[in-house]
Scaffold this motif. Structure first.
Motif, short mmCIF file in Angstrom:
data_model
loop_
_atom_site.label_atom_id
_atom_site.label_comp_id
_atom_site.label_asym_id
_atom_site.label_seq_id
_atom_site.Cartn_x
_atom_site.Cartn_y
_atom_site.Cartn_z
N CYS A 112 0.83 -1.20 0.00
CA CYS A 112 0.00 0.00 0.00
C CYS A 112 0.86 1.25 0.00
O CYS A 112 0.60 2.21 -0.74
N ALA A 113 1.89 1.26 0.83
CA ALA A 113 2.73 2.45 0.99
C ALA A 113 3.47 2.81 -0.29
O ALA A 113 3.68 4.00 -0.58
N ARG A 114 3.84 1.80 -1.06
CA ARG A 114 4.58 2.09 -2.30
C ARG A 114 3.77 2.92 -3.28
O ARG A 114 4.34 3.62 -4.12
N GLY A 115 2.46 2.85 -3.19
CA GLY A 115 1.62 3.64 -4.06
C GLY A 115 1.10 4.92 -3.44
O GLY A 115 0.28 5.62 -4.04
N HIS A 116 1.57 5.24 -2.24
CA HIS A 116 1.07 6.41 -1.52
C HIS A 116 1.89 7.64 -1.87
O HIS A 116 3.12 7.60 -1.90
N ALA A 117 1.21 8.74 -2.13
CA ALA A 117 1.88 9.94 -2.60
C ALA A 117 2.86 10.52 -1.59
O ALA A 117 3.78 11.26 -1.97
N SER A 118 2.69 10.21 -0.30
CA SER A 118 3.56 10.81 0.72
C SER A 118 4.87 10.07 0.92
O SER A 118 5.77 10.58 1.60
N VAL A 119 5.01 8.88 0.34
CA VAL A 119 6.09 7.97 0.72
C VAL A 119 7.16 7.84 -0.35
O VAL A 119 6.87 7.69 -1.53
N ARG A 120 8.41 7.88 0.12
CA ARG A 120 9.52 7.40 -0.68
C ARG A 120 10.37 6.48 0.18
O ARG A 120 10.39 6.60 1.41
N LEU A 121 11.04 5.57 -0.46
CA LEU A 121 11.87 4.60 0.23
C LEU A 121 13.35 4.94 0.00
O LEU A 121 13.67 5.64 -0.94
N PRO A 122 14.26 4.45 0.88
CA PRO A 122 14.06 3.46 1.94
C PRO A 122 13.31 4.02 3.14
O PRO A 122 13.03 5.22 3.23
N ALA A 123 12.99 3.11 4.07
CA ALA A 123 12.17 3.43 5.23
C ALA A 123 12.89 3.05 6.52
O ALA A 123 13.93 2.37 6.51
N ALA A 124 12.29 3.47 7.62
CA ALA A 124 12.71 3.04 8.95
C ALA A 124 11.57 2.29 9.60
O ALA A 124 10.40 2.53 9.30
N VAL A 125 11.89 1.38 10.51
CA VAL A 125 10.88 0.72 11.32
C VAL A 125 11.32 0.82 12.77
O VAL A 125 12.49 0.57 13.10
N ILE A 126 10.38 1.25 13.63
CA ILE A 126 10.69 1.40 15.04
C ILE A 126 9.63 0.66 15.86
O ILE A 126 8.49 0.51 15.42
N ARG A 133 10.38 -6.40 19.05
CA ARG A 133 10.68 -7.66 18.37
C ARG A 133 10.06 -7.69 16.98
O ARG A 133 10.62 -8.29 16.05
N HIS A 134 8.91 -7.05 16.82
CA HIS A 134 8.27 -7.03 15.51
C HIS A 134 9.00 -6.09 14.55
O HIS A 134 9.03 -6.33 13.34
N ALA A 135 9.62 -5.05 15.09
CA ALA A 135 10.44 -4.17 14.25
C ALA A 135 11.67 -4.91 13.73
O ALA A 135 12.04 -4.78 12.55
N ILE A 136 12.31 -5.69 14.59
CA ILE A 136 13.46 -6.48 14.15
C ILE A 136 13.05 -7.45 13.06
O ILE A 136 13.72 -7.58 12.02
N ALA A 137 11.94 -8.15 13.27
CA ALA A 137 11.48 -9.14 12.29
C ALA A 137 11.16 -8.48 10.95
O ALA A 137 11.48 -9.04 9.89
N ALA A 138 10.57 -7.29 10.98
CA ALA A 138 10.25 -6.59 9.73
C ALA A 138 11.52 -6.19 8.99
O ALA A 138 11.62 -6.37 7.77
N ALA A 139 12.50 -5.65 9.73
CA ALA A 139 13.75 -5.23 9.09
C ALA A 139 14.49 -6.43 8.51
O ALA A 139 15.16 -6.32 7.47
N ALA A 140 14.39 -7.58 9.17
CA ALA A 140 15.05 -8.78 8.68
C ALA A 140 14.34 -9.36 7.46
O ALA A 140 14.98 -9.87 6.54
N ALA A 141 13.01 -9.27 7.45
CA ALA A 141 12.24 -9.84 6.35
C ALA A 141 12.28 -8.98 5.09
O ALA A 141 12.14 -9.50 3.97
N TYR A 142 12.46 -7.67 5.27
CA TYR A 142 12.46 -6.74 4.13
C TYR A 142 13.73 -5.88 4.17
O TYR A 142 13.68 -4.66 4.30
N PRO A 143 14.89 -6.52 4.02
CA PRO A 143 16.16 -5.79 4.15
C PRO A 143 16.39 -4.75 3.06
O PRO A 143 17.18 -3.82 3.27
N ASP A 144 15.73 -4.90 1.92
CA ASP A 144 15.90 -3.92 0.85
C ASP A 144 15.03 -2.69 1.04
O ASP A 144 15.17 -1.72 0.28
N VAL A 145 14.15 -2.73 2.03
CA VAL A 145 13.25 -1.60 2.30
C VAL A 145 13.71 -0.79 3.50
O VAL A 145 13.74 0.44 3.47
N PHE A 146 14.08 -1.47 4.58
CA PHE A 146 14.35 -0.79 5.84
C PHE A 146 15.85 -0.52 6.02
O PHE A 146 16.65 -1.44 6.16
N ALA A 147 16.19 0.77 6.01
CA ALA A 147 17.58 1.19 6.19
C ALA A 147 17.88 1.54 7.64
O ALA A 147 19.03 1.74 8.00
#
Length: 254
Positions: A112-126, A133-147
């Motif tokens: 959804c976010a990739r098509g949102h006008a407000s968003v550019r990547l890369p992203a952060a997860v906190i 623990r869910h932030a770690i899992a997200a960063a590990a699962a999507y390493p090309d997205v979360f810097a």
């Protein structure tokens, strides 16, 4: 004059239903880097939205999903924690929310976010408390997205399970920050030492910082355990991390 904010409530289709997600971002100067905000076990409430607003006013698109949507999206009264009690339903939801579930949810949210006008990547997860623990899992699962990834007084980061969050750090490309309270029964010192060892091997540019005199939940301004000096220090660390990793930087740039 400060930035004017736009606040929107989205309903994101996931594999398990519709996940309410609150988004706040500046109304001009976009698209801007995205910050995914993983809630604590108390659920979505105005306190978290205010924290998200603080991030957005610096120039980010902040996405705050209700991770309890499978169970109707409840929230819980923080005051019971000051009384030394835990809501049994909150405990159940925390226990039942697996990182596999949230990794799947984040995939839907990113689509959804990739098509949102407000968003550019890369992203952060906190993530805060449970959200760490869910932030770690997200960063590990999507390493090309979360810097960038940050965990503040995260709980259950070290377990004896094969999918323990600390074992996932090696899969991240994000620079990480861990804010650790030195008086936190949920996150004991031995867990911090294990995290530090993993960071030294796999992400030496990352940081685990001890906050002396702080309790679990010390960053929440409406919580009995709020520690203003430590919380403000964490804000400084977060914004420094975001500037380094997101503002005009390439993914993984030191």
């Amino acid at each position: 004059m400060g930035l004017t904010m736009i606040e929107t409530q989205l309903s994101i289709q996931t594999a398990d239903g519709h996940m309410p997600t609150w988004v706040v971002h500046p109304d001009a100067g976009g698209p801007v880097p995205m910050v995914l905000f993983m809630m604590d076990a108390l659920g979505i409430r105005e306190e978290l939205r205010d924290m998200a607003r603080r991030i957005a006013t610096v120039g980010y698109s902040v996405w705050l999903p209700n991770l309890y949507y499978r169970d109707g999206g409840p929230s819980f009264d923080p005051s019971i924690l000051a009384q030394g009690r835990m809501d049994p339903e909150m405990v159940r939801l925390n226990d039942s929310l697996s990182t596999a579930m949230t990794v799947s949810d984040v995939g839907s949210l990113l689509a959804c976010a990739r098509g949102h006008a407000s968003v550019r990547l890369p992203a952060a997860v906190i993530g805060y408390c449970m959200g760490g623990r869910h932030a770690i899992a997200a960063a590990a699962a999507y390493p090309d997205v979360f810097a960038a990834m940050a965990s503040m007084h995260g709980g259950r980061l070290v377990t004896d399970q094969p999918n323990s969050p600390h074992r996932l750090i090696a899969r991240m490309r994000a620079r990480a920050y861990f804010g650790w309270a030195d008086q936190d029964a949920v996150a004991p010192p031995e867990h911090a030492r294990i995290i530090q060892s993993v960071l030294a091997e796999h992400s030496p540019e990352s940081q685990l910082e001890w906050h002396i005199g702080a309790l679990h939940g010390f960053t929440f301004p409406e919580r009995y355990c709020y520690h203003k000096a430590a919380a403000e220090r964490v804000w400084n660390r977060l914004f420094t991390l975001f500037r380094r990793q997101l503002d005009g930087s390439s993914l993984g740039k030191p």
